[in-house]
Design a protein around this motif. Sequence first.
Motif, short mmCIF file in Angstrom:
data_model
loop_
_atom_site.label_atom_id
_atom_site.label_comp_id
_atom_site.label_asym_id
_atom_site.label_seq_id
_atom_site.Cartn_x
_atom_site.Cartn_y
_atom_site.Cartn_z
N PHE A 1 0.86 -1.16 -0.11
CA PHE A 1 -0.11 0.11 -0.05
C PHE A 1 0.72 1.39 -0.09
N PRO A 2 0.58 2.30 -1.01
CA PRO A 2 1.36 3.50 -1.02
C PRO A 2 0.84 4.22 0.44
N VAL A 3 1.84 4.87 0.83
CA VAL A 3 1.46 5.73 2.15
C VAL A 3 1.69 7.28 2.11
N TRP A 4 0.96 7.99 2.44
CA TRP A 4 1.30 9.33 2.69
C TRP A 4 1.45 9.52 4.26
N SER A 5 2.59 9.82 4.78
CA SER A 5 2.91 9.74 6.17
C SER A 5 2.93 10.89 6.78
N VAL A 6 2.17 11.17 7.75
CA VAL A 6 2.13 12.65 8.47
C VAL A 6 2.36 12.60 9.93
N PRO A 7 3.74 13.06 10.27
CA PRO A 7 4.16 13.00 11.68
C PRO A 7 3.40 14.10 12.45
N THR A 8 2.87 13.63 13.79
CA THR A 8 2.12 14.55 14.63
C THR A 8 3.25 15.10 15.68
N VAL A 9 4.30 14.35 15.90
CA VAL A 9 5.22 14.64 16.86
C VAL A 9 6.45 13.79 16.44
N MET A 10 7.80 14.40 16.80
CA MET A 10 8.94 13.63 16.48
C MET A 10 9.50 13.24 17.80
N LEU A 11 10.05 12.03 18.10
CA LEU A 11 10.77 11.65 19.17
C LEU A 11 11.94 10.90 18.78
N PRO A 12 13.10 10.82 19.47
CA PRO A 12 14.24 10.03 19.17
C PRO A 12 13.98 8.43 19.33
N TRP A 13 13.20 8.52 20.23
CA TRP A 13 12.79 6.96 20.68
C TRP A 13 11.33 6.79 21.42
N HIS A 14 10.94 5.70 21.65
CA HIS A 14 9.68 5.31 22.58
C HIS A 14 10.06 6.14 23.90
N PRO A 15 8.87 6.86 24.48
CA PRO A 15 9.23 7.32 25.94
C PRO A 15 9.55 6.21 26.85
N GLY A 16 9.25 5.16 26.57
CA GLY A 16 9.30 3.93 27.49
C GLY A 16 10.93 3.61 27.60
N HIS A 17 11.76 4.06 26.68
CA HIS A 17 12.88 3.86 26.85
C HIS A 17 13.80 4.79 27.52
N GLY A 18 13.06 5.91 27.98
CA GLY A 18 13.63 7.04 28.77
C GLY A 18 13.34 8.19 27.91
N PRO A 19 13.55 9.59 28.86
CA PRO A 19 13.25 10.80 28.35
C PRO A 19 13.86 11.10 27.38
N GLY A 20 13.24 11.90 26.42
CA GLY A 20 14.30 12.20 25.04
C GLY A 20 13.38 13.52 24.83
N THR A 21 14.00 14.14 23.60
CA THR A 21 13.58 15.59 23.00
C THR A 21 12.16 15.22 22.31
N ARG A 22 11.18 16.04 22.49
CA ARG A 22 9.89 16.26 21.71
C ARG A 22 9.91 17.30 20.76
N ILE A 23 9.68 17.03 19.54
CA ILE A 23 9.29 18.30 18.75
C ILE A 23 8.02 17.90 17.95
N ALA A 24 7.11 19.04 18.29
CA ALA A 24 5.95 19.13 17.91
C ALA A 24 5.66 20.22 16.84
N PRO A 25 5.17 19.96 15.67
CA PRO A 25 4.71 21.09 14.72
C PRO A 25 3.98 22.06 15.49
N ALA A 26 4.42 23.24 15.03
CA ALA A 26 3.28 24.46 15.53
C ALA A 26 1.80 24.05 14.92
N ASP A 27 0.85 24.26 15.88
CA ASP A 27 -0.39 24.05 15.28
C ASP A 27 -0.95 24.47 14.02
N GLY A 28 -0.49 25.81 13.83
CA GLY A 28 -1.00 26.34 12.66
C GLY A 28 -0.40 25.89 11.37
N GLU A 29 1.08 25.59 11.56
CA GLU A 29 1.87 24.82 10.41
C GLU A 29 1.32 23.36 10.02
N PHE A 30 0.96 22.82 11.11
CA PHE A 30 0.33 21.43 11.08
C PHE A 30 -0.87 21.29 10.38
#
Length: 297
Positions: free
Chosen positions: A41-70
Amino acid sequence: MTETTSSARGDKPAVIAISSHVARGTVGNRAVVLALESLGFPVWSVPTVMLPWHPGHGPGTRIAPADGEFAALVDDLAGARWLPEVGAVITGYFGTAEQIEPVARLIEAVKRTNPGAVYLCDPILGDGGRLYQPEALVAAIRDRLLPLADVVTPNRFELELLTGLEFSDNTHLIEAAVALGPESVLVTSAFPLLRGGTGNLLVADYKALLAEHRLIERAPQGLGDLTGAVFLARMLSGMAGEKALQTATAAVYEILARSTKRGADELTLETDAESLKHPMAMVQMRRLAYPSGDRRA
């Protein structure tokens, strides 16, 4: 369910996948996109937030797009000339409650363009009694996205959040799934009937079906993301509900078993993609009692 409008890139419809993106690991859209693309299946991928890894592995930087830009990006997709290629939308983890409304507009645009399109809502809100999203986001998913959903895939705790009920057995889960609204409700982590088991409960077409397998402790994250993606792929391929449930559950269980046998802390989808297509794992299928006299409009 019959197969929807085909993409110009092949014989399968494109899927818009909206969820989190991690740099390392196979959770969120990393799992969804890999599974869907592996199944053609072809996929159009839209990220809602970017993380270095799953939070269960430990804290990491969270980058969320500005609501208006999203919102602007999602509105671009809603007006894209390629929208007729899209046969499904799948949503998972959201970065903010403000992301819900533009995504709802996109789903509505897809359904106007292709009335046969499927929307699968995976309401990633919490697990094991722990809510990890704000109440405003819970309300937005419940009030705005669920009415648009053809399929919803909550775990047991998320179904409690969305209905305000508490459950002690599968009869309660089935009744809540019927009342939730969407045509198909796939409850992950249903109450097992086998000792040492776990399973997925599908409530659809006036039937309640349970697919069970052995419980694997300390499982890697991403099972819910993968289950929703594989079940959606089966539906889009025209597979009936019972077969879609059986083969999706078998595929996810097989990949989980192989991953844990290797000692991996993430699902090894890149190694086990063949399990998505032709799973060999055995799954115990059961038909449970559907509420008598209960018929959806």
